[in-house]
Motif scaffolding. Structure first.
Motif, PDB file in Angstrom:
ATOM      1  N   GLN A  61      89.316  18.764  58.082  1.00 35.62           N
ATOM      2  CA  GLN A  61      89.358  17.474  57.850  1.00 35.62           C
ATOM      3  C   GLN A  61      90.822  16.721  58.888  1.00 35.62           C
ATOM      4  O   GLN A  61      89.799  15.125  58.715  1.00 35.62           O
ATOM      5  CB  GLN A  61      90.865  17.490  56.455  1.00 35.62           C
ATOM      6  N   ILE A  62      91.341  17.056  59.450  1.00 30.12           N
ATOM      7  CA  ILE A  62      91.773  16.181  60.321  1.00 30.12           C
ATOM      8  C   ILE A  62      91.233  15.514  61.061  1.00 30.12           C
ATOM      9  O   ILE A  62      91.210  14.548  61.753  1.00 30.12           O
ATOM     10  CB  ILE A  62      93.734  16.996  61.006  1.00 30.12           C
ATOM     11  N   SER A  63      89.821  16.539  61.839  1.00 24.75           N
ATOM     12  CA  SER A  63      89.219  16.173  62.568  1.00 24.75           C
ATOM     13  C   SER A  63      88.563  15.030  62.521  1.00 24.75           C
ATOM     14  O   SER A  63      87.889  14.264  62.986  1.00 24.75           O
ATOM     15  CB  SER A  63      88.163  17.105  63.097  1.00 24.75           C
ATOM     16  N   ASN A  64      88.541  14.998  60.692  1.00 22.67           N
ATOM     17  CA  ASN A  64      87.564  13.999  60.369  1.00 22.67           C
ATOM     18  C   ASN A  64      89.126  12.453  59.982  1.00 22.67           C
ATOM     19  O   ASN A  64      88.543  11.993  59.065  1.00 22.67           O
ATOM     20  CB  ASN A  64      87.016  14.053  58.732  1.00 22.67           C
TER      21      ASN A  64
ATOM     22  N   LEU B 151      81.270   7.741  53.307  1.00 28.17           N
ATOM     23  CA  LEU B 151      82.651   7.215  53.078  1.00 28.17           C
ATOM     24  C   LEU B 151      83.094   7.426  54.690  1.00 28.17           C
ATOM     25  O   LEU B 151      84.230   7.188  54.812  1.00 28.17           O
ATOM     26  CB  LEU B 151      83.536   7.709  52.150  1.00 28.17           C
ATOM     27  N   SER B 152      82.543   8.869  55.690  1.00 30.43           N
ATOM     28  CA  SER B 152      83.659   9.155  56.166  1.00 30.43           C
ATOM     29  C   SER B 152      83.573   8.035  57.454  1.00 30.43           C
ATOM     30  O   SER B 152      84.823   7.803  58.058  1.00 30.43           O
ATOM     31  CB  SER B 152      83.209   9.831  57.411  1.00 30.43           C
ATOM     32  N   PRO B 153      82.928   7.240  58.181  1.00 29.36           N
ATOM     33  CA  PRO B 153      83.005   5.892  59.100  1.00 29.36           C
ATOM     34  C   PRO B 153      84.058   5.033  58.577  1.00 29.36           C
ATOM     35  O   PRO B 153      84.668   4.408  58.888  1.00 29.36           O
ATOM     36  CB  PRO B 153      81.363   5.320  59.021  1.00 29.36           C
ATOM     37  N   SER B 154      83.743   4.638  57.336  1.00 30.48           N
ATOM     38  CA  SER B 154      85.147   3.532  56.439  1.00 30.48           C
ATOM     39  C   SER B 154      86.514   3.983  56.655  1.00 30.48           C
ATOM     40  O   SER B 154      86.877   3.692  55.950  1.00 30.48           O
ATOM     41  CB  SER B 154      84.125   2.474  55.727  1.00 30.48           C
ATOM     42  N   HIS B 155      86.909   5.176  56.659  1.00 32.81           N
ATOM     43  CA  HIS B 155      88.433   5.992  56.763  1.00 32.81           C
ATOM     44  C   HIS B 155      88.533   5.517  55.142  1.00 32.81           C
ATOM     45  O   HIS B 155      89.123   5.486  54.608  1.00 32.81           O
ATOM     46  CB  HIS B 155      88.508   5.184  57.418  1.00 32.81           C
ATOM     47  N   LEU B 156      87.583   6.116  54.401  1.00 28.90           N
ATOM     48  CA  LEU B 156      87.717   5.643  52.898  1.00 28.90           C
ATOM     49  C   LEU B 156      87.875   7.327  52.342  1.00 28.90           C
ATOM     50  O   LEU B 156      88.525   7.181  51.457  1.00 28.90           O
ATOM     51  CB  LEU B 156      86.746   4.766  51.976  1.00 28.90           C
ATOM     52  N   VAL B 157      87.414   8.035  52.720  1.00 34.87           N
ATOM     53  CA  VAL B 157      87.590   9.595  52.822  1.00 34.87           C
ATOM     54  C   VAL B 157      89.251   9.972  52.585  1.00 34.87           C
ATOM     55  O   VAL B 157      89.619   8.434  53.178  1.00 34.87           O
ATOM     56  CB  VAL B 157      87.192  10.600  53.706  1.00 34.87           C
ATOM     57  N   PHE B 158      89.268  10.554  50.913  1.00 32.64           N
ATOM     58  CA  PHE B 158      91.310  10.925  51.608  1.00 32.64           C
ATOM     59  C   PHE B 158      92.177   9.529  50.491  1.00 32.64           C
ATOM     60  O   PHE B 158      93.035   9.892  50.870  1.00 32.64           O
ATOM     61  CB  PHE B 158      91.946  11.220  52.807  1.00 32.64           C
ATOM     62  N   THR B 159      91.185   8.727  50.543  1.00 30.82           N
ATOM     63  CA  THR B 159      92.085   7.483  49.951  1.00 30.82           C
ATOM     64  C   THR B 159      91.791   7.511  48.242  1.00 30.82           C
ATOM     65  O   THR B 159      90.661   7.724  48.153  1.00 30.82           O
ATOM     66  CB  THR B 159      91.423   6.223  50.281  1.00 30.82           C
ATOM     67  N   PHE B 160      92.225   6.294  47.779  1.00 32.06           N
ATOM     68  CA  PHE B 160      91.991   6.860  46.464  1.00 32.06           C
ATOM     69  C   PHE B 160      91.031   5.027  45.676  1.00 32.06           C
ATOM     70  O   PHE B 160      89.923   6.141  44.936  1.00 32.06           O
ATOM     71  CB  PHE B 160      93.519   5.823  45.380  1.00 32.06           C
ATOM     72  N   THR B 161      91.161   4.949  47.026  1.00 31.91           N
ATOM     73  CA  THR B 161      89.492   3.449  46.829  1.00 31.91           C
ATOM     74  C   THR B 161      89.185   4.677  47.042  1.00 31.91           C
ATOM     75  O   THR B 161      87.086   3.911  46.175  1.00 31.91           O
ATOM     76  CB  THR B 161      89.541   2.984  47.885  1.00 31.91           C
ATOM     77  N   GLY B 162      88.228   5.077  47.710  1.00 31.02           N
ATOM     78  CA  GLY B 162      87.656   6.491  48.160  1.00 31.02           C
ATOM     79  C   GLY B 162      87.090   6.506  46.712  1.00 31.02           C
ATOM     80  O   GLY B 162      86.176   7.462  46.173  1.00 31.02           O
TER      81      GLY B 162
END
Lengths: 234, 264, 212
Positions: free
Chosen positions: B80-83, C66-77
């Motif tokens: 996860q941190i790598s991502n 979603l990874s490229p737009s940094h939406l992973v780990f977010t509520f919006t994601g």
């Protein structure tokens, strides 16, 4: 005055059927479409209203062209000046009689025609009732009133009286005749009921398998039934 | 119908408004002016009870810093941190993962070791110290819980010990895989698994002490579980994170870690 | 001492998702109900996929997307994920609703000179209220229950992506069975009540003709 020409391939229970129809209706006249089920009667009404498409043909009403594939004209249903009474009426169940009519009234139009029709069709006491609480005959009158409130050039009636008893049927035929005279509406009526045809129609087209089998005045088409009360035309 | 639409519009605006509620713990970008700083910590699951105590001790001294904990397996956190997962500090049950992150230039400061983990056999109904590793061969043992060797260091070491004792092939069919070491412990603690190969730190918790018995697996039978933590790039400028990291090195913190079996 | 934050997060996610789905699904369902385009079946199958696909498959593709737009780990994601995840639960009831209306309703509105849009808003939607309600309730409840997808792309971050469904899982792992049980009971009661309401309302709407 309607000029109508249509070619279409119909899919019926007995397979593919080629429809080829052409006719004309004088302004203010009532044309009846008669024939067995599947002959194409309802289809013609739907073609006239733009709800069903055709492969080729020509439709013009009072000089205004509604369909001409050569000139790429195909006026959408909304812009055709028609009043259509469907077999199952199509009344809006979530609105009262009054609201059904008000919806049909074009924006900015004086509502007096609406009130006039409510009176004419004896719908006064039922105005604020919803269609589900009305009898078949009452719903019929609402559907008729709603179709006419926009003052259409053409009135299309698809077996509008088929589910009614004789007495009610007779009364509603009166309404139709009254309205037609009053507003000079060109009308196309689909029906199976012979006495009705004799009473109301100026012209009959007998359809069979998508083609015109017979065409003419009702007395000529149904000679045996000539002895029925029919108001003379003035 | 228009009533329905007004209702819908109200809902839509409510929904949009609630998308950014003014809450006291909102994540802020500038920790210097905010009333409450947030530190997001990824902690290996074996730290479950130890970390809770550590955070409690830390919060007693600095109550303007909010430590948010997420427990999981070290391998998962590494992924996860790598991502770009937004963690500030990563506590790993195996130094290998923080080292990889260091190579990927995702760390902010050098890795700090905080102890060595130990493996134990734990059982709710049996006493593993009687037979030691051979407890696993008992016919009454039908399920043995371990952490997922694919991404949990304790799971990897469990496999190594089993192979060392030449028990791996014999008990393979009985193995039940937990997402991380604490799920493995949970399987054992309910009795769903007759025995669990779990972390000493979890076995020493009040809950598990009460529920069953454990036996220490000789550390020589597997690679050492050298644990360490590291500040991540995301923690840049986060004073709270730095303070917490510093606290782990304090005597108080060391005592807590020792209590939970994280010997040097 | 129950931590209410996961429940509040779940509720917020379900609420936002449901409202957005309503806006997206009405035109989509309308088009699917009335269009005669031959490729419709493909779209319908795609929309229904989240109902049969293992959540981990959906989670996997969403993670990549979603990874490229940094939406992973977010509520919006999570909102975006929920839109895909719960879409069929809003669209399908609406399609059924539209299809159950007699064609004469729509057609007579057209013969009265009304546009497709006016017909949709003033005639069709008011007559599929039970379907609208079903769609709303099902998507809401389904989003509350989201677990696999959230696990894969949420990161389980407290206050942001730790939903109630994940919180239960966490508490179980930490052997806090009392807390897990509290969350489970709340969610169970909520889901049951909401389904009860749907059924009661649908019974109300399909009452027999008052004249019969």
């Amino acid at each position: 005055m309607i000029q109508f020409q249509a070619n279409k391939t119909l899919l019926t229970s007995s397979g593919r059927q080629e429809m080829e129809i052409a006719f004309e209706v004088e302004k203010g006249q009532l044309l009846t479409l008669y024939g067995p089920s599947g002959a194409g009667k309802t289809t013609i009404l739907r073609i006239l209203s733009g709800l069903t498409s055709i492969s080729s043909g020509y439709i013009a009403v009072d000089g205004e062209v509604w369909y001409d594939p050569r000139k790429k004209i195909n006026v959408p249903t909304q812009r055709r000046s028609i009043g259509f009474v469907f077999q199952d009426f199509g009344l809006f169940p979530h609105w009262s009689v009054y609201d059904n009519l008000r919806y049909a009234l074009p924006k900015g139009e004086d509502p007096h025609l609406m009130h006039e029709l409510i009176e004419l069709m004896e719908l006064g006491p039922l105005q604020h009732t919803r269609p589900i609480f009305l009898s078949g005959g009452q719903q019929q009158r609402v559907a008729l009133a709603r179709a006419i409130v926009r003052k259409p050039r053409l009135l299309l009636l698809d077996e509008p009286l088929s589910a009614l008893d004789d007495d009610m049927r007779h009364r509603l035929q009166d309404y139709i005749e009254r309205i037609r005279r009053h507003y000079d509406l060109t009308t196309v009526l689909v029906t199976h009921h012979l006495p009705e045809i004799l009473r109301l129609a100026d012209e009959v087209i007998w359809l069979d398998k998508g083609r015109i089998k017979l065409q003419g005045a009702p007395e000529k088409i149904f000679p045996g039934l000539a002895n029925s009360p029919r108001a003379p035309r003035t | 119908m228009s009533r329905f639409f007004s209702f819908l519009c109200c809902c839509l605006s409510l929904a949009l408004l609630s998308a950014s509620p003014p809450r006291p713990n909102a994540l802020v970008t500038d920790p210097h002016t905010a009333p409450l700083q947030e530190v997001l910590v990824a902690a290996a699951a074996d730290l479950k009870f130890a970390m809770d105590s550590l955070v409690k001790a830390f919060s007693a001294t600095s109550n303007d810093i909010s430590i948010k904990l997420v427990y999981g397996s070290s391998g998962n956190f590494y992924e996860q941190i790598s991502n770009d997962a937004p963690f500030d500090i990563f506590f790993s049950a195996d130094l290998g993962y923080p080292q990889k992150l260091e190579q990927q230039h995702m760390t902010l400061a050098p890795i700090v070791p905080y102890g060595t983990g130990q493996l134990v056999l734990w059982s709710k109904n049996l006493d593993p110290s009687k037979e030691g590793m051979n407890t696993l061969l008992l016919s009454s043992v039908t399920h043995i819980a371990i952490a997922n060797p694919a991404h949990a260091p304790y799971g990897q070491r469990a496999e190594e010990s089993l192979k060392h004792y030449q028990l791996y092939d014999k008990v393979r069919e009985k193995l039940v895989i937990g997402e991380n070491i604490s799920q493995a412990a949970q399987f054992a603690s309910t009795g769903a698994a007759d025995v669990g190969i779990i972390a000493l730190s979890l076995a020493l918790s009040p809950q598990l002490q009460k529920e069953g018995k454990y036996w220490l697996i000789p550390p020589a039978t597997h690679q050492a579980l050298k644990q360490g933590f590291v500040l991540l790039q995301h923690a840049k400028g986060n004073e709270g994170a730095e303070k917490f990291a510093a606290f782990i090195g304090s005597a108080r913190a060391r005592a807590i870690l020792k209590y939970f079996g994280f010997g040097e | 001492m129950t931590d209410w934050q996961p429940l509040w997060l779940s509720f917020r996610l379900a609420f936002i998702t449901t409202v957005l789905l309503l806006v997206i699904s009405i035109p989509l369902a309308y088009w699917l109900a009335y269009s005669r385009w031959r490729g419709k079946a493909v779209i319908e199958a795609l929309i229904s996929l989240p109902m049969v696909l293992p959540p981990t498959v959906l989670g996997f593709y969403l993670l990549i997307a979603l990874s490229p737009s940094h939406l992973v780990f977010t509520f919006t994601g999570l909102v975006i994920a929920s839109l895909f995840y719960s879409l069929p639960f809003m669209v399908n009831p609406l399609i059924s609703g539209f299809k159950s209306l007699p064609p004469a309703l729509r057609e007579s509105s057209y013969t009265l000179g009304k546009s497709g849009w006016t017909t949709l808003i003033k005639v069709l939607l008011p007559n599929i209220r039970p379907s609208l309600l079903t769609g709303i309730v099902l998507s809401f409840a389904h989003t509350i229950g989201e677990f696999g997808v959230v696990l894969m792309i949420g990161g389980n971050i407290p206050g942001r992506t730790r939903l109630a469904s994940l919180a239960i899982y966490d508490e179980m792992e930490s052997m806090n069975y009392a807390a897990a049980s509290t969350y489970a009971l709340i969610l169970f009661t909520f889901s049951f009540s909401i389904l009860l309401i749907v059924h009661l309302v649908n019974h109300h709407f399909s009452r027999p003709d008052p004249l019969s």
